[in-house]
Design an enzyme around this catalytic site. Structure first.
Site, PDB file in Angstrom:
ATOM      1  N   GLY A  80       0.858  -1.198   0.000  1.00  0.00           N
ATOM      2  CA  GLY A  80       0.000   0.000   0.000  1.00  0.00           C
ATOM      3  C   GLY A  80       0.891   1.243   0.000  1.00  0.00           C
ATOM      4  O   GLY A  80       0.746   2.130   0.834  1.00  0.00           O
ATOM      5  N   THR A  90       0.105   6.043  -1.820  1.00  0.00           N
ATOM      6  CA  THR A  90      -0.571   7.258  -1.337  1.00  0.00           C
ATOM      7  C   THR A  90      -0.617   7.209   0.197  1.00  0.00           C
ATOM      8  O   THR A  90      -0.260   6.192   0.797  1.00  0.00           O
ATOM      9  CB  THR A  90      -2.035   7.353  -1.848  1.00  0.00           C
ATOM     10  OG1 THR A  90      -2.720   6.143  -1.501  1.00  0.00           O
ATOM     11  CG2 THR A  90      -2.127   7.542  -3.353  1.00  0.00           C
ATOM     12  N   GLY A  91      -1.064   8.296   0.790  1.00  0.00           N
ATOM     13  CA  GLY A  91      -1.369   8.323   2.223  1.00  0.00           C
ATOM     14  C   GLY A  91      -0.220   7.860   3.111  1.00  0.00           C
ATOM     15  O   GLY A  91       0.948   8.200   2.877  1.00  0.00           O
ATOM     16  N   PHE A 118      -2.053  -0.577  -5.944  1.00  0.00           N
ATOM     17  CA  PHE A 118      -3.055  -0.908  -6.950  1.00  0.00           C
ATOM     18  C   PHE A 118      -3.404   0.383  -7.663  1.00  0.00           C
ATOM     19  O   PHE A 118      -4.309   1.099  -7.248  1.00  0.00           O
ATOM     20  CB  PHE A 118      -4.269  -1.490  -6.227  1.00  0.00           C
ATOM     21  CG  PHE A 118      -5.164  -2.322  -7.095  1.00  0.00           C
ATOM     22  CD1 PHE A 118      -4.678  -3.450  -7.714  1.00  0.00           C
ATOM     23  CD2 PHE A 118      -6.498  -1.992  -7.268  1.00  0.00           C
ATOM     24  CE1 PHE A 118      -5.491  -4.242  -8.506  1.00  0.00           C
ATOM     25  CE2 PHE A 118      -7.322  -2.773  -8.069  1.00  0.00           C
ATOM     26  CZ  PHE A 118      -6.817  -3.902  -8.682  1.00  0.00           C
ATOM     27  N   LEU A 147      -2.766  -1.067   3.649  1.00  0.00           N
ATOM     28  CA  LEU A 147      -3.809  -1.125   2.619  1.00  0.00           C
ATOM     29  C   LEU A 147      -5.091  -0.469   3.111  1.00  0.00           C
ATOM     30  O   LEU A 147      -5.483  -0.643   4.260  1.00  0.00           O
ATOM     31  CB  LEU A 147      -4.152  -2.581   2.275  1.00  0.00           C
ATOM     32  CG  LEU A 147      -3.099  -3.428   1.564  1.00  0.00           C
ATOM     33  CD1 LEU A 147      -3.697  -4.796   1.255  1.00  0.00           C
ATOM     34  CD2 LEU A 147      -2.619  -2.761   0.289  1.00  0.00           C
ATOM     35  N   ALA A 148      -5.747   0.270   2.224  1.00  0.00           N
ATOM     36  CA  ALA A 148      -7.123   0.702   2.466  1.00  0.00           C
ATOM     37  C   ALA A 148      -7.848   0.321   1.178  1.00  0.00           C
ATOM     38  O   ALA A 148      -7.626   0.940   0.147  1.00  0.00           O
ATOM     39  CB  ALA A 148      -7.184   2.195   2.711  1.00  0.00           C
ATOM     40  N   TYR A 208     -17.109   4.440  13.340  1.00  0.00           N
ATOM     41  CA  TYR A 208     -15.760   3.934  13.095  1.00  0.00           C
ATOM     42  C   TYR A 208     -15.335   2.887  14.133  1.00  0.00           C
ATOM     43  O   TYR A 208     -15.376   1.687  13.858  1.00  0.00           O
ATOM     44  CB  TYR A 208     -14.736   5.092  13.011  1.00  0.00           C
ATOM     45  CG  TYR A 208     -13.466   4.603  12.356  1.00  0.00           C
ATOM     46  CD1 TYR A 208     -13.257   4.718  10.986  1.00  0.00           C
ATOM     47  CD2 TYR A 208     -12.499   3.918  13.095  1.00  0.00           C
ATOM     48  CE1 TYR A 208     -12.137   4.187  10.376  1.00  0.00           C
ATOM     49  CE2 TYR A 208     -11.366   3.387  12.490  1.00  0.00           C
ATOM     50  CZ  TYR A 208     -11.199   3.526  11.146  1.00  0.00           C
ATOM     51  OH  TYR A 208     -10.096   2.986  10.549  1.00  0.00           O
ATOM     52  N   LYS A 237     -10.465  -3.579  12.547  1.00  0.00           N
ATOM     53  CA  LYS A 237      -9.220  -3.144  13.199  1.00  0.00           C
ATOM     54  C   LYS A 237      -8.937  -3.982  14.451  1.00  0.00           C
ATOM     55  O   LYS A 237      -7.782  -4.189  14.815  1.00  0.00           O
ATOM     56  CB  LYS A 237      -9.277  -1.652  13.532  1.00  0.00           C
ATOM     57  CG  LYS A 237      -9.308  -0.743  12.297  1.00  0.00           C
ATOM     58  CD  LYS A 237      -8.055  -0.847  11.433  1.00  0.00           C
ATOM     59  CE  LYS A 237      -8.014   0.177  10.311  1.00  0.00           C
ATOM     60  NZ  LYS A 237      -6.909  -0.069   9.375  1.00  0.00           N
TER      61      LYS A 237
HETATM   62  P1  NAI Z   1      -4.886   5.424   1.018  1.00  0.00           P
HETATM   63  O1  NAI Z   1      -6.176   5.221   0.321  1.00  0.00           O
HETATM   64  O2  NAI Z   1      -4.181   6.740   0.898  1.00  0.00           O
HETATM   65  O3  NAI Z   1      -3.823   4.287   0.556  1.00  0.00           O
HETATM   66  C1  NAI Z   1      -4.182   2.968   0.364  1.00  0.00           C
HETATM   67  C2  NAI Z   1      -3.070   2.225  -0.343  1.00  0.00           C
HETATM   68  O4  NAI Z   1      -3.506   0.868  -0.540  1.00  0.00           O
HETATM   69  C3  NAI Z   1      -2.722   2.758  -1.739  1.00  0.00           C
HETATM   70  O5  NAI Z   1      -1.327   2.640  -1.946  1.00  0.00           O
HETATM   71  C4  NAI Z   1      -3.458   1.797  -2.676  1.00  0.00           C
HETATM   72  O6  NAI Z   1      -2.880   1.676  -3.968  1.00  0.00           O
HETATM   73  C5  NAI Z   1      -3.292   0.511  -1.894  1.00  0.00           C
HETATM   74  N1  NAI Z   1      -4.261  -0.530  -2.254  1.00  0.00           N
HETATM   75  C6  NAI Z   1      -5.603  -0.518  -2.126  1.00  0.00           C
HETATM   76  N2  NAI Z   1      -6.121  -1.696  -2.547  1.00  0.00           N
HETATM   77  C7  NAI Z   1      -5.075  -2.472  -2.936  1.00  0.00           C
HETATM   78  C8  NAI Z   1      -4.939  -3.777  -3.458  1.00  0.00           C
HETATM   79  N3  NAI Z   1      -5.995  -4.573  -3.653  1.00  0.00           N
HETATM   80  N4  NAI Z   1      -3.705  -4.221  -3.782  1.00  0.00           N
HETATM   81  C9  NAI Z   1      -2.606  -3.443  -3.612  1.00  0.00           C
HETATM   82  N5  NAI Z   1      -2.669  -2.202  -3.084  1.00  0.00           N
HETATM   83  C10 NAI Z   1      -3.888  -1.715  -2.756  1.00  0.00           C
HETATM   84  O7  NAI Z   1      -5.148   5.050   2.541  1.00  0.00           O
HETATM   85  P2  NAI Z   1      -4.589   5.547   3.950  1.00  0.00           P
HETATM   86  O8  NAI Z   1      -5.538   6.514   4.533  1.00  0.00           O
HETATM   87  O9  NAI Z   1      -3.151   5.891   3.868  1.00  0.00           O
HETATM   88  O10 NAI Z   1      -4.762   4.203   4.795  1.00  0.00           O
HETATM   89  C11 NAI Z   1      -3.737   3.273   5.008  1.00  0.00           C
HETATM   90  C12 NAI Z   1      -3.954   2.607   6.352  1.00  0.00           C
HETATM   91  O11 NAI Z   1      -3.888   3.596   7.386  1.00  0.00           O
HETATM   92  C13 NAI Z   1      -5.334   1.925   6.487  1.00  0.00           C
HETATM   93  O12 NAI Z   1      -5.181   0.744   7.226  1.00  0.00           O
HETATM   94  C14 NAI Z   1      -6.124   2.951   7.284  1.00  0.00           C
HETATM   95  O13 NAI Z   1      -7.164   2.361   8.014  1.00  0.00           O
HETATM   96  C15 NAI Z   1      -5.046   3.490   8.204  1.00  0.00           C
HETATM   97  N6  NAI Z   1      -5.332   4.790   8.815  1.00  0.00           N
HETATM   98  C16 NAI Z   1      -5.801   5.854   8.070  1.00  0.00           C
HETATM   99  C17 NAI Z   1      -6.111   7.036   8.698  1.00  0.00           C
HETATM  100  C18 NAI Z   1      -6.626   8.215   7.939  1.00  0.00           C
HETATM  101  O14 NAI Z   1      -7.162   9.135   8.548  1.00  0.00           O
HETATM  102  N7  NAI Z   1      -6.461   8.273   6.655  1.00  0.00           N
HETATM  103  C19 NAI Z   1      -5.970   7.205  10.169  1.00  0.00           C
HETATM  104  C20 NAI Z   1      -5.377   6.078  10.815  1.00  0.00           C
HETATM  105  C21 NAI Z   1      -5.120   4.907  10.165  1.00  0.00           C
END
Ligand code: NAI
Length: 393
Positions: free
Chosen positions: A47, A50-51, A73, A138-139, A232, A241
């Site tokens: 993952g 991004t993010g 992805f 991953l998200a 959530y 989670k």
């Molecule tokens: P995001 O949407 O920015 O990034 C998700 C990543 O997963 C991307 O690189 C995407 O390409 C990849 N991805 C998605 N489906 C895929 C697949 N089938 N195969 C390969 N790659 C795949 O998400 P974000 O926000 O950075 O979230 C990442 C983690 O952090 C998650 O577990 C989320 O719950 C956690 N998190 C997020 C917070 C937020 O406020 N955004 C807060 C605390 C935790």
């Protein structure tokens, strides 16, 4: 092509290559200005585009000189359509890493699949030997296991939840009622966002003998304030989670004999493609950001992930809470901040939105995820949308 934002609901369907590259450059610049740290040499980021995953990759590479392998992805551009932001981010990341002599390769594909796991294992074998850090970030909206596809939903469990929310498209406060998830939706969300696939990854890496004996693995979680608990923490994703936390315990037990560890880091709520989709959360985030900016404690993904690696993880004794979590939401959940958030949450309405919430900041950060509204970019200029990722071509 001249590229502008095109939004549909809470997603933007275009991305700007130069803007995405500028975002990545800015994150790298931040890390370069911080003290270097040691401990991670060869990292796999699942993952990574991004993010939080992207920022972790940048912190490991540019903060500690780590070689990084990533999985994401993302879609390349076609003749008429831009690539996704994560594609452009990855292209920029690999180019900057290459310039600094840092190893960086990426596999674009479904991280849940056996095929991608095998591809990564082959790459570790041929290029790196073993990895010492595995980040699971991953998200995802869905996961296919064999012939069955499971979907992830963001819903309360047990009873409906009515709350103030932000209509991101109109930037207005409205009231939403979200019906509770069915058992099938709960189970599906746990399959997609829980810990099973993380365990499968670690098992596969161990069986192939490409995981260092004393490796660290980390996955990301969120808890947040009580006002978002129904949707959530106590909702479908919260249950997933909890499953992730159970997986951390099981993986940790397996790695401990070799000196390795599995952690869950509870991160701050941030504007990412994933969080924009969660009802209620964007309103909370725009109130929270206003207050944290005023108090001088606001961080973005990059600040969070540098602090995680340099100050919380790669230190002699990582500090864990009573449940064994690393807490990167320490500043978000500080009582002085949350008291102010609660007062603003009670008072906020369409009439006083700007007094209580940093809506402009939220809107801007949302567009910046896709490479728009970045200061140094000329959006009237023609840009080449077909950008290669060096390791993919
Ligand atoms: P995001 O949407 O920015 O990034 C998700 C990543 O997963 C991307 O690189 C995407 O390409 C990849 N991805 C998605 N489906 C895929 C697949 N089938 N195969 C390969 N790659 C795949 O998400 P974000 O926000 O950075 O979230 C990442 C983690 O952090 C998650 O577990 C989320 O719950 C956690 N998190 C997020 C917070 C937020 O406020 N955004 C807060 C605390 C935790």
């Amino acid at each position: 092509m001249v590229v502008g934002p095109k939004t549909r609901g809470f997603i933007c369907t275009t991305a700007h290559p130069a803007g995405c590259a500028a975002n990545v450059a800015r994150q790298i610049e931040y890390v370069r200005e911080q003290p270097r740290f040691e401990g991670v040499k060869k990292a796999l980021i699942i993952g990574c585009s991004t993010g939080y995953g992207l920022s972790t990759r940048i912190a490991a590479a540019f903060g500690a000189g780590a070689s990084t392998l990533g999985v994401a992805f993302e879609r390349p551009a076609s003749r008429t359509r831009t690539a996704t932001a994560g594609w452009y981010n990855t292209a920029a990341f690999e180019s900057f890493a290459g310039r600094d002599g840092l190893y960086a390769k990426t596999v674009m594909g479904d991280a849940f699949s056996d095929a991608v796991k095998e591809q990564i294992i082959d790459l570790i074998r041929s290029d790196l030997g073993k990895v010492d850090l595995v980040v699971y970030s991953l998200a995802a909206p869905r996961r296919a296991v064999g012939d069955v596809t499971y979907n992830s939903v963001l819903k309360p469990v047990g009873q409906p939840f009515t709350s103030k929310s932000l209509d991101v498209a109109k930037m207005e406060v409205d009231t939403v009622t979200i019906e509770p998830a069915t058992q099938e939706e709960i189970d599906g969300t746990v399959k997609v966002m829980g810990g099973e696939d993380w365990r499968w990854w670690i098992d596969a890496l161990r069986e192939a003998d490409v995981l260092a004996k004393d490796a660290t693995t980390i996955a990301y979680s969120y808890i947040g304030p009580e006002l978002t608990y129904p949707v959530y923490h106590d909702g479908t994703v919260g249950l997933a989670k909890r499953d992730l936390a159970e997986a951390a315990k099981a993986i940790d037990a397996e790695l401990r004999a070799g000196g390795g560890h599995a952690y869950v880091s509870v991160n701050k709520a941030l504007v990412t493609q994933a969080s924009a989709a969660i009802p209620v959360v964007p309103l909370y985030i725009s109130i929270l950001f206003k207050i944290m900016k005023e108090q001088g404690t606001h961080e973005g993904c990059m600040e969070q992930m540098y602090r995680l690696l340099a100050r919380k993880l790669y230190v002699p004794a990582p500090e864990l809470d009573a449940e064994g979590f690393l807490r990167m939401d320490d500043w978000e959940l500080a009582p002085a901040i949350q008291e102010k958030v609660n007062a603003a949450w009670q008072a906020i309405s369409n009439e006083n939105l700007k007094t209580y919430a940093d809506l402009e900041g939220y809107r801007r950060e949302f567009y910046q995820l896709f490479g728009f509204e970045v200061d140094e970019v000329d959006y009237t200029a023609d840009v080449e949308i077909g950008v290669d990722i060096p390791s993919i071509g």
